[in-house]
Scaffold this active site. Structure first.
Site, mmCIF file in Angstrom:
data_model
loop_
_atom_site.group_PDB
_atom_site.id
_atom_site.type_symbol
_atom_site.label_atom_id
_atom_site.label_comp_id
_atom_site.label_asym_id
_atom_site.label_seq_id
_atom_site.Cartn_x
_atom_site.Cartn_y
_atom_site.Cartn_z
ATOM 1 N N SER A 14 48.109 69.210 18.824
ATOM 2 C CA SER A 14 46.929 70.399 19.197
ATOM 3 C C SER A 14 46.724 69.801 20.544
ATOM 4 C CB SER A 14 45.518 70.703 18.272
ATOM 5 O OG SER A 14 44.550 69.385 18.265
ATOM 6 N N LEU A 86 48.807 56.360 18.962
ATOM 7 C CA LEU A 86 47.882 55.076 18.040
ATOM 8 C C LEU A 86 48.328 54.104 17.730
ATOM 9 C CD1 LEU A 86 46.933 58.140 14.350
ATOM 10 C CD2 LEU A 86 45.854 57.355 16.757
ATOM 11 N N ASN A 103 43.735 58.208 27.643
ATOM 12 C CA ASN A 103 43.801 58.233 26.217
ATOM 13 C C ASN A 103 42.577 59.083 26.587
ATOM 14 O OD1 ASN A 103 44.972 57.516 23.508
ATOM 15 N ND2 ASN A 103 42.299 56.419 23.520
ATOM 16 N N HIS A 105 39.763 59.924 23.348
ATOM 17 C CA HIS A 105 39.270 59.346 21.796
ATOM 18 C C HIS A 105 37.818 60.651 21.556
ATOM 19 C CE1 HIS A 105 38.192 56.343 18.975
ATOM 20 N NE2 HIS A 105 37.636 55.917 19.407
ATOM 21 N N ASP A 146 40.640 51.300 23.278
ATOM 22 C CA ASP A 146 39.610 51.453 24.022
ATOM 23 C C ASP A 146 38.883 51.545 24.955
ATOM 24 O OD1 ASP A 146 41.438 54.002 22.217
ATOM 25 O OD2 ASP A 146 39.472 52.750 20.309
ATOM 26 N N GLU A 175 37.198 68.243 23.200
ATOM 27 C CA GLU A 175 38.665 67.618 23.696
ATOM 28 C C GLU A 175 39.508 68.443 24.543
ATOM 29 O OE1 GLU A 175 40.278 65.733 20.825
ATOM 30 O OE2 GLU A 175 39.505 63.568 20.771
HETATM 31 C C1 GAR Z 1 42.331 63.451 18.521
HETATM 32 O O1 GAR Z 1 41.336 64.341 18.027
HETATM 33 C C2 GAR Z 1 42.130 62.563 20.018
HETATM 34 O O2 GAR Z 1 40.782 62.308 20.236
HETATM 35 C C3 GAR Z 1 42.430 61.541 18.268
HETATM 36 O O3 GAR Z 1 43.438 62.035 17.989
HETATM 37 C C4 GAR Z 1 43.096 63.027 17.240
HETATM 38 C C5 GAR Z 1 44.517 64.014 17.779
HETATM 39 O O4 GAR Z 1 44.560 64.907 17.794
HETATM 40 N N1 GAR Z 1 42.648 60.552 18.976
HETATM 41 C C6 GAR Z 1 42.068 58.096 18.583
HETATM 42 O O5 GAR Z 1 41.278 59.092 16.873
HETATM 43 C C7 GAR Z 1 42.865 57.823 18.966
HETATM 44 N N2 GAR Z 1 42.085 56.961 19.394
HETATM 45 P P1 GAR Z 1 45.627 66.135 17.960
HETATM 46 O O6 GAR Z 1 47.142 65.784 18.026
HETATM 47 O O7 GAR Z 1 45.620 67.508 16.793
HETATM 48 O O8 GAR Z 1 45.605 66.455 19.044
#
Ligand code: GAR
Length: 195
Positions: A14, A86, A103, A105, A146, A175
């Site tokens: 997203s 990841l 990145n 987080h 991180d 985000e």
């Molecule tokens: C996001 O919330 C991002 O912050 C997190 O994964 C999600 C991806 O959502 N990232 C982590 O946790 C990294 N440690 P998306 O695929 O809908 O963009």
């Protein structure tokens, strides 16, 4: 020439979608490539919808070869954006793109980061500790999970009774609101690879 962004994502994508939307009509930059380690990631569909090429790689390609680095260089990528990706970034990629990998987080680093802290696990830990606030962090990527220099943070309040879904939603809203703009601002400081 437009600056060229590559997005790495392992799942839904997203955030990748918001970034592709943001730059769709930009004269300054474009999303040139989406990369994933997950053949079932919905981000692949999203990339298709925006007619952005995508590339699937596996553990061996990523950690044991220069295939991904060479692809990024061949495509003259200027900035790499990890959006729900990841895996740790290997040294060959860090060396090829110093201070050009960022990145996002879903918490206020340096708290609630590190190996295994992603997605719902982060929000669960925040709730378990009865925090009064949480937020998002956008940071440079280095060889540890991180821990790279923080570029931007935004925060939200956790109200009494907020569920996991509610804080996840609040974080995701932040985000989507901020990530594309942070990418845009960062790009202004980058001299393009193809100049
Ligand atoms: C996001 O919330 C991002 O912050 C997190 O994964 C999600 C991806 O959502 N990232 C982590 O946790 C990294 N440690 P998306 O695929 O809908 O963009």
């Amino acid at each position: 020439m437009k600056k060229r962004i590559a997005i790495f994502a392992s799942g839904s994508g997203s955030n990748a979608q918001k970034i592709m939307e943001h730059f769709k009509y930009s004269q300054e930059a474009e999303v040139s490539l989406v990369l994933t380690n997950n053949p079932d990631a919905y981000v692949l569909q999203r990339a298709d919808n925006f007619e952005v090429p995508s590339h699937l790689f596996d553990r061996h390609d990523f950690f044991e070869t220069d295939e991904v680095v060479e692809l990024l260089q061949r495509m003259q990528i200027d900035l790499i954006v990890l959006a729900g990706f990841l895996w740790l970034v290997p040294e060959n990629l860090l060396k090829a793109y110093p201070n050009k990998i960022i990145n996002i987080h879903p918490a206020l680093l340096p708290q609630y980061g590190g190996k295994g802290m992603y997605g719902d696990r982060v929000h669960k830990a925040v709730l378990a500790n009865k925090e009064g606030e949480s937020g998002i962090t956008i940071h440079f990527v280095n060889e540890r999970f991180d821990e790279g220099e923080i570029i931007y943070q935004a925060r939200f309040k956790i109200e009494k009774g907020d569920t996991l879904e509610m804080i996840k939603f609040k974080g995701q809203q932040l985000e989507h609101q901020h990530f594309p703009k942070v990418v845009e601002n960062l790009l202004k400081k980058i001299v393009p690879e193809n100049s």
